[in-house]
Scaffold this motif. Structure first.
Motif, mmCIF file in Angstrom:
data_model
loop_
_atom_site.group_PDB
_atom_site.id
_atom_site.type_symbol
_atom_site.label_atom_id
_atom_site.label_comp_id
_atom_site.label_asym_id
_atom_site.label_seq_id
_atom_site.Cartn_x
_atom_site.Cartn_y
_atom_site.Cartn_z
ATOM 1 N N MET A 140 0.851 -1.178 0.000
ATOM 2 C CA MET A 140 0.000 0.000 0.000
ATOM 3 C C MET A 140 0.896 1.241 0.000
ATOM 4 S SD MET A 140 -3.519 0.844 1.663
ATOM 5 C CE MET A 140 -3.605 0.665 3.374
ATOM 6 N N GLY A 141 0.583 2.196 -0.886
ATOM 7 C CA GLY A 141 1.397 3.398 -1.020
ATOM 8 C C GLY A 141 1.203 4.351 0.138
ATOM 9 N N LYS A 142 2.116 5.295 0.247
ATOM 10 C CA LYS A 142 2.037 6.322 1.290
ATOM 11 C C LYS A 142 0.801 7.182 1.066
ATOM 12 C CE LYS A 142 6.364 5.774 2.958
ATOM 13 N NZ LYS A 142 6.873 5.791 4.280
ATOM 14 N N MET A 143 0.211 7.640 2.175
ATOM 15 C CA MET A 143 -0.987 8.475 2.111
ATOM 16 C C MET A 143 -0.602 9.952 2.095
ATOM 17 S SD MET A 143 -3.888 6.848 2.000
ATOM 18 C CE MET A 143 -4.899 8.252 2.375
ATOM 19 N N VAL A 144 -1.088 10.659 1.080
ATOM 20 C CA VAL A 144 -0.796 12.084 0.923
ATOM 21 C C VAL A 144 -2.103 12.865 0.916
ATOM 22 C CG1 VAL A 144 0.238 13.836 -0.577
ATOM 23 C CG2 VAL A 144 1.266 11.552 -0.447
ATOM 24 N N LEU A 145 -2.131 13.971 1.647
ATOM 25 C CA LEU A 145 -3.271 14.889 1.630
ATOM 26 C C LEU A 145 -2.862 16.115 0.845
ATOM 27 C CD1 LEU A 145 -6.085 15.854 2.601
ATOM 28 C CD2 LEU A 145 -4.920 16.814 4.612
#
Length: 121
Positions: free
Chosen positions: A1-6
């Motif tokens: 799962m990829g990194k979460m970016v806002l």
């Protein structure tokens, strides 16, 4: 799962462009239309990186950064300003608020990816 970016920006076009670039590189992206929504999203979910515009109605980017830095879970999270602001005074205010880095719009997509990979891997 990829990194979460806002990504927080009052321009839907800018949010969509940033999201497209980051998703293409394997990141998961959530969008917020202003600082208040960005802060709410950040309290509901932990992000590995926050990209915020400076000039937005309501809560601007500096206020968002200060609010995020006040939360224990965001004390060390990378926060990048993505803005048209280029003045040294504004950059100094960004650093003082806790911004990790600064990207000027319009930006080069590869430069955005390079900086994101540098701060979150």
């Amino acid at each position: 799962m990829g990194k979460m970016v806002l990504t927080v920006d009052d321009s839907a076009t800018m949010r969509q462009m940033v999201a497209f670039i980051l998703k293409s590189a394997g990141y998961q992206v959530m969008e917020a239309a202003d600082g208040e929504n960005g802060l709410r999203a950040s309290k509901a979910q932990q992000f590995d990186l926050v990209l915020t515009d400076q000039n937005m109605p309501g809560m601007d980017g500096l206020a968002l950064i200060k609010a995020l830095r006040a939360l224990p879970q965001y004390e060390t999270t990378p926060i990048l300003m993505l803005t048209t602001e280029t003045g040294e005074t504004m950059k100094a205010q960004g650093r003082a608020a806790g911004a990790t880095g600064w990207l000027v719009k319009p930006f080069d997509p590869q430069k955005l990816l390079d900086v994101v990979q540098k701060v979150v891997g």
